[in-house]
Design a protein around this motif. Structure first.
Motif, PDB file in Angstrom:
ATOM      1  N   VAL A 178     -28.053 -54.474  72.354  1.00  0.00           N
ATOM      2  CA  VAL A 178     -27.085 -55.315  73.055  1.00  0.00           C
ATOM      3  C   VAL A 178     -26.724 -54.700  74.408  1.00  0.00           C
ATOM      4  O   VAL A 178     -26.514 -55.420  75.391  1.00  0.00           O
ATOM      5  N   GLN A 179     -26.659 -53.384  74.488  1.00  0.00           N
ATOM      6  CA  GLN A 179     -26.402 -52.737  75.775  1.00  0.00           C
ATOM      7  C   GLN A 179     -27.445 -53.139  76.808  1.00  0.00           C
ATOM      8  O   GLN A 179     -27.119 -53.432  77.966  1.00  0.00           O
ATOM      9  N   GLU A 180     -28.689 -53.170  76.396  1.00  0.00           N
ATOM     10  CA  GLU A 180     -29.768 -53.546  77.310  1.00  0.00           C
ATOM     11  C   GLU A 180     -29.647 -55.005  77.728  1.00  0.00           C
ATOM     12  O   GLU A 180     -29.877 -55.354  78.894  1.00  0.00           O
ATOM     13  N   ILE A 181     -29.265 -55.867  76.798  1.00  0.00           N
ATOM     14  CA  ILE A 181     -29.098 -57.285  77.110  1.00  0.00           C
ATOM     15  C   ILE A 181     -28.016 -57.492  78.172  1.00  0.00           C
ATOM     16  O   ILE A 181     -28.151 -58.335  79.069  1.00  0.00           O
ATOM     17  N   LEU A 182     -26.939 -56.701  78.089  1.00  0.00           N
ATOM     18  CA  LEU A 182     -25.775 -56.903  78.954  1.00  0.00           C
ATOM     19  C   LEU A 182     -25.873 -56.195  80.300  1.00  0.00           C
ATOM     20  O   LEU A 182     -25.064 -56.465  81.193  1.00  0.00           O
TER      21      LEU A 182
END
Length: 247
Positions: free
Chosen positions: A213-217
């Motif tokens: 999710v960090q990468e998505i955001l």
């Protein structure tokens, strides 16, 4: 991020019009990156007890704890909050992954007759639910009647339109995000009127060490907003204040 596109992302939000509008901006960006997005509406204690003053409901976090619980239980992948609603102490097991660009941080006055705070008639009735706003209004106009109000933005504006109140004090960011900035009579700014810590900023909270999710955001993150709000929250923490403190 390309290899992640097409995955489902579950986004938690409160159910108010403002919360869903704010979250909608994040959802639109995620969809533009190619993700499938599910909006998950979660009711908080602050939402459920609309007639009770916020300070009487309980400790800090009355608008966030249920969303945080959903994150910890992995019922959602991320939660979108107004950063000013979050306590200064991070809930164990969670972290901030992203702060999008900040909106206008100041409070505003919406008055029925289009006059500013200093020009309201004597004994005018001004609505606010905030202790901080109440104290600052009193400092400028000790003669005014401060009326405690809760409810969504539209219901507060309606009380002015229906002449129940002469004015209300609201956050500029909320009116801007709802497309209601035309209602603003006066922007209340320092040194007479200070906004809440981190006002106007959103934060996206995730479960700790969730690299996916960090990468998505990452493309949504705004470093300048992050640095300014972290500094403000550090000052608040040093004063032993929380999100309900009139600081």
């Amino acid at each position: 991020m390309g290899k992640l596109a097409g995955e489902m992302v579950r986004v938690g939000t409160r159910g108010s019009q403002l919360a869903r509008t704010q979250t909608g901006h994040v959802i639109d960006q995620l969809r533009s990156f190619g993700f499938e997005v599910q909006e998950v509406i979660i009711s908080t204690r602050g939402d459920q007890q609309q007639t009770v003053p916020i300070a009487q409901i309980g400790n800090d976090g009355v608008f966030v704890r249920e969303l945080e619980k959903a994150l910890l239980e992995e019922r959602i992948d991320l939660a979108v909050h107004s950063l000013k609603d979050l306590p200064t102490a991070m809930t164990p097991g969670l972290e901030f992954a992203c702060t999008p660009p900040r909106a206008t941080p100041f409070d505003v006055l919406v008055s029925r007759d289009g006059v500013g705070l200093r020009d309201l008639p004597a004994d005018a009735r001004v609505g606010t639910a905030s202790i901080r706003r109440r104290i600052q209004i009193r400092a400028v106009r000790p003669d005014l009647q401060i009326v405690a109000i809760r409810g969504n933005v539209d219901s507060r504006l309606k009380r002015v339109d229906e002449r129940e109140l002469d004015a209300v004090v609201l956050a500029a960011a909320g009116l801007e995000r709802l497309g209601r900035a035309d209602c603003i009579t006066e922007v209340l700014q320092p040194p007479d009127f200070w906004p809440a810590v981190a006002q106007g900023a959103l934060v996206i909270q995730i479960k700790e060490a969730n690299q996916r999710v960090q990468e998505i955001l990452e493309p949504i993150h705004h470093p300048a907003t992050y640095l300014s709000t972290v500094s403000e929250r550090a000052l608040l923490a040093s004063l032993a204040g929380g999100c309900l403190a009139p600081i």
